[in-house]
Design an enzyme around this catalytic site. Structure first.
Site, PDB file in Angstrom:
ATOM      1  N   HIS A 146      13.946  12.371  44.535  1.00  0.00           N
ATOM      2  CA  HIS A 146      13.111  11.121  44.427  1.00  0.00           C
ATOM      3  C   HIS A 146      12.455  10.920  46.159  1.00  0.00           C
ATOM      4  CE1 HIS A 146      13.883   7.506  46.672  1.00  0.00           C
ATOM      5  NE2 HIS A 146      15.142   8.368  46.971  1.00  0.00           N
ATOM      6  N   CYS A 165      15.495   0.702  53.507  1.00  0.00           N
ATOM      7  CA  CYS A 165      16.460   0.240  53.764  1.00  0.00           C
ATOM      8  C   CYS A 165      16.199  -1.296  54.574  1.00  0.00           C
ATOM      9  CB  CYS A 165      17.267   1.025  54.049  1.00  0.00           C
ATOM     10  SG  CYS A 165      17.601   2.345  53.415  1.00  0.00           S
ATOM     11  N   ASN A 197      14.402   9.783  58.921  1.00  0.00           N
ATOM     12  CA  ASN A 197      13.239   9.194  58.029  1.00  0.00           C
ATOM     13  C   ASN A 197      11.885   8.195  58.274  1.00  0.00           C
ATOM     14  OD1 ASN A 197      15.743   8.188  59.031  1.00  0.00           O
ATOM     15  ND2 ASN A 197      15.460   6.491  56.685  1.00  0.00           N
TER      16      ASN A 197
END
Ligand code: PLP
Length: 381
Positions: free
Chosen positions: A200, A325, A149
């Site tokens: 999402h 995050c 990611n």
């Protein structure tokens, strides 16, 4: 506005909003109820499950709906570990896994499990040979993500799967959150036992996802109660979210088929333009085929990530610092640490992430503005 933070989350597609509004307004029944409203909701759940299963070429009862990627990763890792601990207590992951996998393993370590965390090369890629040599008699699970990611590295899932297939007692979990409906997925060919996805990231709603669990595998449930989702994940199902998820999958897949080559070219052209306009730029991670077409991670020597993000924001362009995050904390990313990126580049790294409707014109605007912002900031320094 130019939104280039699609790996953090995507805008909900208007057609997804429409189907969700309809379900919220009209189909409020509990799928476990025996009356007509319940049956109606159950039917929607079934249709959505069938559709998502079909996109993965698996059976509908192999799909369990969750609250998203984090829950899917937790359920897969801890579910296998706690269910099969009598077989062994050793788990293999990589240093670039999402915190949902990493932290699940930390918890398990405290319960007496042993975790081998595989090193990656400078592009963030796991070497399948390392997986092979790390396997022990007591290994029960290997968990490797499909697409990273933060830097977009596509892991050699098929090669890793081929190794694991030879060990019938080892389960293979793949975090597919950044890959599903964006790049090809072939669970059967790869020998994947568990696959995590999230709505999402593909223009669906937040708080919905699914875990594929190969038929015959048992998981130790983490949420117990009314026994929904085959007893693996209790709780009244989020029908509007699930229906929206299925719609988002349908749209994403239709566009993916048409656009996959176009998106790969777009990323390549973006890198060429960036390197031409900003000669000092450093691309972190793979430059071409080994990368997801949707993610570029870059650093400008001498500039801090938050300064770049805010300077672009003042131009109405939205990008992020690494993963959502870790972006708010003043720490370097474990992913970039594992790739051996120099400290000043790590503190200056930003992630630009596209979606299927990002166009070459958007890339031109982004590169032009970034070059302008970089020149101004470097002059001030
Ligand atoms: C690779 C990966 N796994 C898991 C997650 C967590 O997914 P969710 O936000 O749906 O909990 C993310 C989200 O950023 C991700 O990128």
């Amino acid at each position: 506005m130019l939104y280039l933070d699609n790996s953090a989350t995507t805008a909900v597609h208007p057609e997804v909003i429409k189907v969700m509004q309809d379900v919220l307004a009209k189909n409020f029944g509990n799928p476990s109820s025996l009356h007509r409203k319940g049956i109606e909701a159950e039917k929607m759940l079934q249709i959505s499950r069938n559709f998502i299963a079909q996109t993965l070429q698996v059976k509908p009862h192999e799909i369990v709906f969750t609250s998203g990627g984090t829950e899917g990763d937790n359920l897969a890792v801890k579910g296998i570990a706690l269910q099969y601990q009598n077989r062994g207590r050793h788990i293999i992951i990589s240093q670039v896994e999402h915190p949902a996998v990493r932290e699940s393993c930390h918890q398990l370590e405290n319960l007496g499990f042993e975790i081998t965390c595989l090193a990656v090369d400078k592009t963030g890629c796991v070497d399948p040979e390392l997986v092979k040599t790390s396997i022990r008699n007591d290994t029960i699970l290997v968990s490797i993500m499909q697409v990273n990611n933060e830097v977009g590295t596509i892991q050699p899932i098929q090669a890793i799967g081929d190794i694991i297939k030879k060990h019938t007692k080892i389960f293979f979990h793949v975090d597919g959150v950044q890959g599903y409906a964006k790049i090809p997925v072939q669970l059967k060919l790869w020998g994947v036992d568990l696959f995590t996805i999230s709505a999402h990231k593909i223009h669906g709603p937040k708080g919905v996802g699914a875990l594929y669990i190969r038929e015959g595998i048992k998981l130790f449930p983490q949420i117990t109660g009314g026994g929904q989702e085959g007893g693996i994940r209790s709780g009244t199902e989020n029908i509007p979210g699930i229906v929206g998820f299925a719609k988002a999958c349908q749209i994403a897949r239709e566009i993916f088929v048409v656009k996959s080559e176009e998106m790969s070219n777009l990323r390549r052209e973006c890198i060429v333009m960036l390197e031409e306009s900003i000669p000092s730029i450093v691309i972190n991670g793979p430059k071409d085929e080994e990368a997801s077409p949707y993610i570029i991670n870059l650093s400008i020597p001498g500039l801090k990530r938050e300064v770049l993000v805010h300077a672009l924001e003042s131009e109405d362009i939205f990008v992020s610092t690494g993963s959502a995050c870790s972006s708010k904390k003043d720490i370097t990313s474990p992913v970039l640490d594992a790739m051996g990126i120099a400290k000043d580049l790590k503190l200056g790294s930003i992630r630009v992430s596209f979606t299927y409707d990002t166009a070459i014109e958007d890339i031109e605007v982004f590169v032009g503005k970034l070059a302008q912002v970089v020149e101004q900031l470097l002059r001030k320094n």
